[in-house]
Write a protein that holds these residues in place. Structure first.
Motif, PDB file in Angstrom:
ATOM      1  N   VAL A   8      72.639  78.294 129.249  1.00 59.27           N
ATOM      2  CA  VAL A   8      72.192  76.913 129.124  1.00 59.27           C
ATOM      3  C   VAL A   8      71.084  76.848 128.093  1.00 59.27           C
ATOM      4  O   VAL A   8      70.088  77.579 128.193  1.00 59.27           O
ATOM      5  CB  VAL A   8      71.691  76.347 130.468  1.00 59.27           C
ATOM      6  CG1 VAL A   8      71.217  74.901 130.286  1.00 59.27           C
ATOM      7  CG2 VAL A   8      72.787  76.421 131.524  1.00 59.27           C
ATOM      8  N   GLY A   9      71.259  76.000 127.090  1.00 61.62           N
ATOM      9  CA  GLY A   9      70.209  75.753 126.108  1.00 61.62           C
ATOM     10  C   GLY A   9      69.809  74.284 126.146  1.00 61.62           C
ATOM     11  O   GLY A   9      70.657  73.406 126.344  1.00 61.62           O
ATOM     12  N   ILE A  10      68.525  74.028 125.988  1.00 60.79           N
ATOM     13  CA  ILE A  10      68.009  72.664 125.968  1.00 60.79           C
ATOM     14  C   ILE A  10      67.334  72.445 124.620  1.00 60.79           C
ATOM     15  O   ILE A  10      66.404  73.167 124.255  1.00 60.79           O
ATOM     16  CB  ILE A  10      67.007  72.423 127.113  1.00 60.79           C
ATOM     17  CG1 ILE A  10      67.687  72.686 128.465  1.00 60.79           C
ATOM     18  CG2 ILE A  10      66.469  71.000 127.059  1.00 60.79           C
ATOM     19  CD1 ILE A  10      66.735  72.593 129.643  1.00 60.79           C
ATOM     20  N   LEU A  91      79.901  73.793 124.867  1.00 61.68           N
ATOM     21  CA  LEU A  91      79.884  72.341 124.965  1.00 61.68           C
ATOM     22  C   LEU A  91      78.484  71.841 124.637  1.00 61.68           C
ATOM     23  O   LEU A  91      77.512  72.240 125.277  1.00 61.68           O
ATOM     24  CB  LEU A  91      80.286  71.880 126.368  1.00 61.68           C
ATOM     25  CG  LEU A  91      80.234  70.365 126.618  1.00 61.68           C
ATOM     26  CD1 LEU A  91      81.247  69.650 125.715  1.00 61.68           C
ATOM     27  CD2 LEU A  91      80.499  70.057 128.085  1.00 61.68           C
ATOM     28  N   ILE A  92      78.385  70.998 123.634  1.00 60.49           N
ATOM     29  CA  ILE A  92      77.118  70.385 123.236  1.00 60.49           C
ATOM     30  C   ILE A  92      77.105  68.955 123.764  1.00 60.49           C
ATOM     31  O   ILE A  92      78.023  68.177 123.474  1.00 60.49           O
ATOM     32  CB  ILE A  92      76.951  70.403 121.704  1.00 60.49           C
ATOM     33  CG1 ILE A  92      76.985  71.843 121.186  1.00 60.49           C
ATOM     34  CG2 ILE A  92      75.659  69.719 121.293  1.00 60.49           C
ATOM     35  CD1 ILE A  92      77.008  71.953 119.670  1.00 60.49           C
ATOM     36  N   VAL A  93      76.109  68.617 124.542  1.00 58.74           N
ATOM     37  CA  VAL A  93      76.019  67.303 125.180  1.00 58.74           C
ATOM     38  C   VAL A  93      74.830  66.557 124.576  1.00 58.74           C
ATOM     39  O   VAL A  93      73.669  66.969 124.738  1.00 58.74           O
ATOM     40  CB  VAL A  93      75.851  67.429 126.704  1.00 58.74           C
ATOM     41  CG1 VAL A  93      75.775  66.040 127.340  1.00 58.74           C
ATOM     42  CG2 VAL A  93      77.008  68.237 127.298  1.00 58.74           C
ATOM     43  N   LEU A  94      75.125  65.480 123.867  1.00 53.75           N
ATOM     44  CA  LEU A  94      74.065  64.661 123.274  1.00 53.75           C
ATOM     45  C   LEU A  94      73.536  63.651 124.308  1.00 53.75           C
ATOM     46  O   LEU A  94      74.229  63.294 125.253  1.00 53.75           O
ATOM     47  CB  LEU A  94      74.597  63.924 122.048  1.00 53.75           C
ATOM     48  CG  LEU A  94      75.131  64.802 120.901  1.00 53.75           C
ATOM     49  CD1 LEU A  94      75.746  63.931 119.814  1.00 53.75           C
ATOM     50  CD2 LEU A  94      74.035  65.673 120.328  1.00 53.75           C
ATOM     51  N   ARG A  95      72.272  63.216 124.090  1.00 56.44           N
ATOM     52  CA  ARG A  95      71.633  62.195 124.918  1.00 56.44           C
ATOM     53  C   ARG A  95      71.682  62.549 126.402  1.00 56.44           C
ATOM     54  O   ARG A  95      71.872  61.698 127.278  1.00 56.44           O
ATOM     55  CB  ARG A  95      72.261  60.821 124.678  1.00 56.44           C
ATOM     56  CG  ARG A  95      72.314  60.474 123.199  1.00 56.44           C
ATOM     57  CD  ARG A  95      72.361  59.013 122.902  1.00 56.44           C
ATOM     58  NE  ARG A  95      72.232  58.778 121.460  1.00 56.44           N
ATOM     59  CZ  ARG A  95      71.094  58.785 120.802  1.00 56.44           C
ATOM     60  NH1 ARG A  95      69.952  58.998 121.447  1.00 56.44           N
ATOM     61  NH2 ARG A  95      71.066  58.584 119.489  1.00 56.44           N
ATOM     62  N   ALA A  96      71.476  63.825 126.673  1.00 58.72           N
ATOM     63  CA  ALA A  96      71.545  64.283 128.059  1.00 58.72           C
ATOM     64  C   ALA A  96      70.356  63.828 128.888  1.00 58.72           C
ATOM     65  O   ALA A  96      70.415  63.869 130.123  1.00 58.72           O
ATOM     66  CB  ALA A  96      71.644  65.811 128.081  1.00 58.72           C
ATOM     67  N   LEU A 118      76.346  75.818 127.582  1.00 66.54           N
ATOM     68  CA  LEU A 118      75.961  74.430 127.331  1.00 66.54           C
ATOM     69  C   LEU A 118      74.753  74.358 126.415  1.00 66.54           C
ATOM     70  O   LEU A 118      73.839  75.177 126.512  1.00 66.54           O
ATOM     71  CB  LEU A 118      75.594  73.732 128.651  1.00 66.54           C
ATOM     72  CG  LEU A 118      76.708  73.415 129.644  1.00 66.54           C
ATOM     73  CD1 LEU A 118      76.106  72.802 130.903  1.00 66.54           C
ATOM     74  CD2 LEU A 118      77.725  72.463 129.031  1.00 66.54           C
ATOM     75  N   LEU A 119      74.758  73.368 125.551  1.00 60.84           N
ATOM     76  CA  LEU A 119      73.567  72.979 124.806  1.00 60.84           C
ATOM     77  C   LEU A 119      73.301  71.513 125.143  1.00 60.84           C
ATOM     78  O   LEU A 119      74.074  70.625 124.760  1.00 60.84           O
ATOM     79  CB  LEU A 119      73.760  73.155 123.304  1.00 60.84           C
ATOM     80  CG  LEU A 119      72.552  72.738 122.449  1.00 60.84           C
ATOM     81  CD1 LEU A 119      71.321  73.575 122.790  1.00 60.84           C
ATOM     82  CD2 LEU A 119      72.877  72.848 120.962  1.00 60.84           C
ATOM     83  N   LEU A 120      72.256  71.253 125.898  1.00 60.47           N
ATOM     84  CA  LEU A 120      71.911  69.916 126.369  1.00 60.47           C
ATOM     85  C   LEU A 120      70.831  69.350 125.460  1.00 60.47           C
ATOM     86  O   LEU A 120      69.751  69.930 125.340  1.00 60.47           O
ATOM     87  CB  LEU A 120      71.433  69.971 127.809  1.00 60.47           C
ATOM     88  CG  LEU A 120      72.401  70.659 128.786  1.00 60.47           C
ATOM     89  CD1 LEU A 120      71.759  70.839 130.146  1.00 60.47           C
ATOM     90  CD2 LEU A 120      73.697  69.889 128.892  1.00 60.47           C
ATOM     91  N   VAL A 121      71.129  68.252 124.811  1.00 60.61           N
ATOM     92  CA  VAL A 121      70.226  67.664 123.831  1.00 60.61           C
ATOM     93  C   VAL A 121      69.459  66.512 124.501  1.00 60.61           C
ATOM     94  O   VAL A 121      70.073  65.536 124.951  1.00 60.61           O
ATOM     95  CB  VAL A 121      70.983  67.161 122.595  1.00 60.61           C
ATOM     96  CG1 VAL A 121      70.006  66.625 121.553  1.00 60.61           C
ATOM     97  CG2 VAL A 121      71.842  68.275 122.003  1.00 60.61           C
ATOM     98  N   CYS A 122      68.139  66.657 124.576  1.00 52.51           N
ATOM     99  CA  CYS A 122      67.274  65.619 125.149  1.00 52.51           C
ATOM    100  C   CYS A 122      66.420  65.027 124.024  1.00 52.51           C
ATOM    101  O   CYS A 122      65.663  65.767 123.368  1.00 52.51           O
ATOM    102  CB  CYS A 122      66.369  66.210 126.232  1.00 52.51           C
ATOM    103  SG  CYS A 122      67.272  66.862 127.650  1.00 52.51           S
ATOM    104  N   HIS A 123      66.537  63.773 123.814  1.00 47.53           N
ATOM    105  CA  HIS A 123      65.768  63.117 122.757  1.00 47.53           C
ATOM    106  C   HIS A 123      64.420  62.668 123.334  1.00 47.53           C
ATOM    107  O   HIS A 123      64.064  61.481 123.329  1.00 47.53           O
ATOM    108  CB  HIS A 123      66.565  61.944 122.189  1.00 47.53           C
ATOM    109  CG  HIS A 123      67.907  62.362 121.665  1.00 47.53           C
ATOM    110  ND1 HIS A 123      68.080  62.951 120.427  1.00 47.53           N
ATOM    111  CD2 HIS A 123      69.143  62.316 122.229  1.00 47.53           C
ATOM    112  CE1 HIS A 123      69.364  63.222 120.233  1.00 47.53           C
ATOM    113  NE2 HIS A 123      70.025  62.844 121.319  1.00 47.53           N
TER     114      HIS A 123
END
Length: 570
Positions: A8-10, A91-96, A118-123
């Motif tokens: 898991v990457g954030i 799986l890269i998830v934008l706006r997580a 997973l790469l979870l992208v938090c803005h």
């Protein structure tokens, strides 16, 4: 001591930089099993996010609700099934940062139940508290845009990998009206009646079948001399695998006639029924290729329905045969599907039309092409996720009636199902009979040179034309009677071939007693009339018989068949 891999990457992007979003969207590449999910504006809850993930994986958005994936549980089970079946890496998830706690839990659970990263992208400037609580105890890495390239270097799934497409056999176009003779004369008829370029195409297919038989019969199969049996599961799979990607019945016939010739070379006889009205691979089953599977994935979201559509194409039988199919029919590595059969359960018109010639009880075995196997893996994973431990559950219990659902799915995918195919009783590989009659003509170890030469016995065909006179003594010995069969013909044919190769008298040694000579003459006349034998030259004065030139040519023991017959006078 080794540390757990980072699954898991954030990625923190507090400025919601468009460059970051574009860079991540560029990673989307199904060929390398790397997918990017950009959620819709209202996606926060588990069901909506699961639908967004399915769409990112290639599922049709409009079909999610209609195909039974409206509920969050089914939707996430479908996500896990597809991810597991296709071994999706990343799986890269934008706006997580917008998701609720339950959605985070489903995403993190995806890394526990599959091999995905997973790469979870938090803005946001920091990890949201809900996410921080969810990933507590999970090995993860927090980074920013500056560390993205370093993360890509350290995460193997983010590196594009080379995928090797499954090799697809090539089939040349064959003209209409090719001969449909039995194996004894099929190759000879094509040689005599078709141009050299057509014969070469047919002979290449013929050689594939011959090679397949020679490899399968080494070491010798456990079948006693004189024993006859219906095709078992191993032989059915051999037949189905040989012709599963055949584009037409003419290609199928060339492959099967070569297979029969290979069996005959090893002292066996393979009786293949007339395929005209029967079902199965190479007849009613269209080839299921990677392109076919791509269309199924683009039109069907539910794993079980996608597998059902693939099975409808693979089996080529009436869809009613799939209605009672159970989960235990799908067993890893998904290279075959087994459907039990009992002729006593056949009813109505199918019983009158197909019951004769079918085994009393059997298991119909269907070969599954490599491209279609992930669909079956996904269906099995989905059902076990929804009903753990129930391996006897009906495969299509949620799609009743199965015919209607599969026809609708086929229309959505732009695929055509076989038109009015026979029931399972008409599955042709199940009706094949196999018998053993004599020792092999050759015992060489199979090799892999040119097609049809795996046992190193093949003779290259001679150039056209055949100028010798036809080896027939009387008009009634010509083609008209060669379709007639004799009860012991396979065994006699193998005996004739051995005598031909040994240079010995084919039948005289067994009929020296004066009282048996009349039976010998009757047998010789019968074999000549059926075109299994001809009299040895000079005809008509010699009193011996030898194997028909067409049969020696069928086994690739000579370079030319018998010459073409003269036309009968009108």
């Amino acid at each position: 001591m080794t540390s757990d891999p980072v699954r898991v990457g954030i990625l923190l992007d507090p400025d919601d930089d468009v460059t970051v979003t574009r860079t991540l969207l560029a990673f989307h590449d199904p060929a390398t099993e790397t997918f990017v999910m950009h959620p819709s504006a209202t996606s926060r809850r588990p069901r909506d996010v699961a639908h967004d993930v399915l769409v990112a994986l290639g599922a049709p958005a409009a079909a999610l609700g209609a195909q039974g994936l409206a509920r969050a549980g089914n939707a996430w089970a479908a996500v896990r099934a597809w991810v597991s079946a296709y071994r999706i890496d990343y799986l890269i998830v934008l706006r997580a940062h917008r998701f609720d706690a339950d959605t985070w839990e489903h995403l993190i659970d995806l890394t526990r139940t599959t091999e995905i990263s997973l790469l979870l992208v938090c803005h946001t400037p920091m990890v949201p508290a809900v996410l921080a609580a969810t990933v507590r105890g999970v090995t993860c890495r927090v980074t920013d845009f500056a560390g993205l390239l370093q993360l890509a270097d350290e995460q193997p799934a983010l590196r594009p990998r080379r995928t090797r497409p499954q090799p697809r056999r090539r089939y040349g176009d064959l003209p209409a009206g090719l001969p449909v003779s039995q194996v004894m004369h099929y190759r000879a008829d094509v040689y005599r009646r078709q141009p050299p370029e057509v014969f070469a195409l047919v002979d290449e297919l013929y050689g594939r079948g011959l090679d397949t038989a020679c490899r399968w019969l080494q070491p010798p199969q456990r079948l006693a001399v004189g024993e006859t049996t219906f095709a078992g599961e191993r032989l059915q799979r051999l037949l189905a695998e040989l012709v599963h990607d055949s584009p037409s019945r003419q290609h199928t016939l060339a492959l099967l006639r070569g297979l029969q010739a290979g069996f005959l070379l090893h002292g066996h006889w393979l009786a293949i029924p007339n395929l005209a009205n029967l079902a199965g691979p190479g007849t009613t089953s269209p080839p299921v290729t990677a392109e076919t599977v791509a269309r199924i994935r683009a039109g069907v979201a539910h794993p079980v329905l996608a597998a059902g559509l693939a099975l409808a194409l693979i089996t080529g039988v009436d869809l009613a045969a799939l209605q009672s199919l159970r989960l235990d029919a799908l067993v890893a590595p998904m290279h075959q599907v087994r459907i039990p059969f009992d002729v006593g359960e056949v009813r109505g018109a199918s019983k009158q039309r197909y019951a004769a010639g079918a085994p009393p009880r059997s298991v119909a075995v269907f070969y599954v092409a490599p491209a279609a196997r992930p669909l079956l893996h996904a269906a099995r994973a989905f059902l076990l996720a929804r009903h753990p431990g129930d391996r006897g559950q009906r495969l299509f219990a949620g799609f009743d009636p199965v015919r209607e659902h599969l026809e609708q799915a086929a229309a959505q995918c732009g695929l055509t199902l076989p038109a009015a195919p026979p029931d399972l009783v008409g599955y042709w590989p199940m009706r094949v009979r196999w018998s053993r009659h004599d020792r092999p003509v050759h015992t060489a170890t199979p090799r892999h040179p040119a097609p049809g030469r795996s046992c190193m016995t093949a003779v290259t065909p001679a150039a056209y034309p055949v100028l010798a006179p036809a080896p027939y003594r009387y008009l009634h010995e010509r083609v008209g009677k060669r379709w007639h069969d004799t009860g012991r013909s396979p065994g006699v044919v193998v005996h004739l071939v051995h005598a031909f190769l040994d240079g010995t008298a084919a039948l005289r040694g067994s009929y020296q007693h004066t009282g048996r000579k009349r039976r010998l003459r009757v047998l010789e006349q019968d074999l000549i009339a059926c075109h299994f034998a001809v009299r040895t030259p000079p005809v008509p004065f010699h009193d011996e018989v030898t194997v028909h030139p067409d049969i020696a040519f069928a086994l690739r023991l000579t370079d030319r068949p018998a010459p073409a017959e003269a036309r009968r006078p009108r």
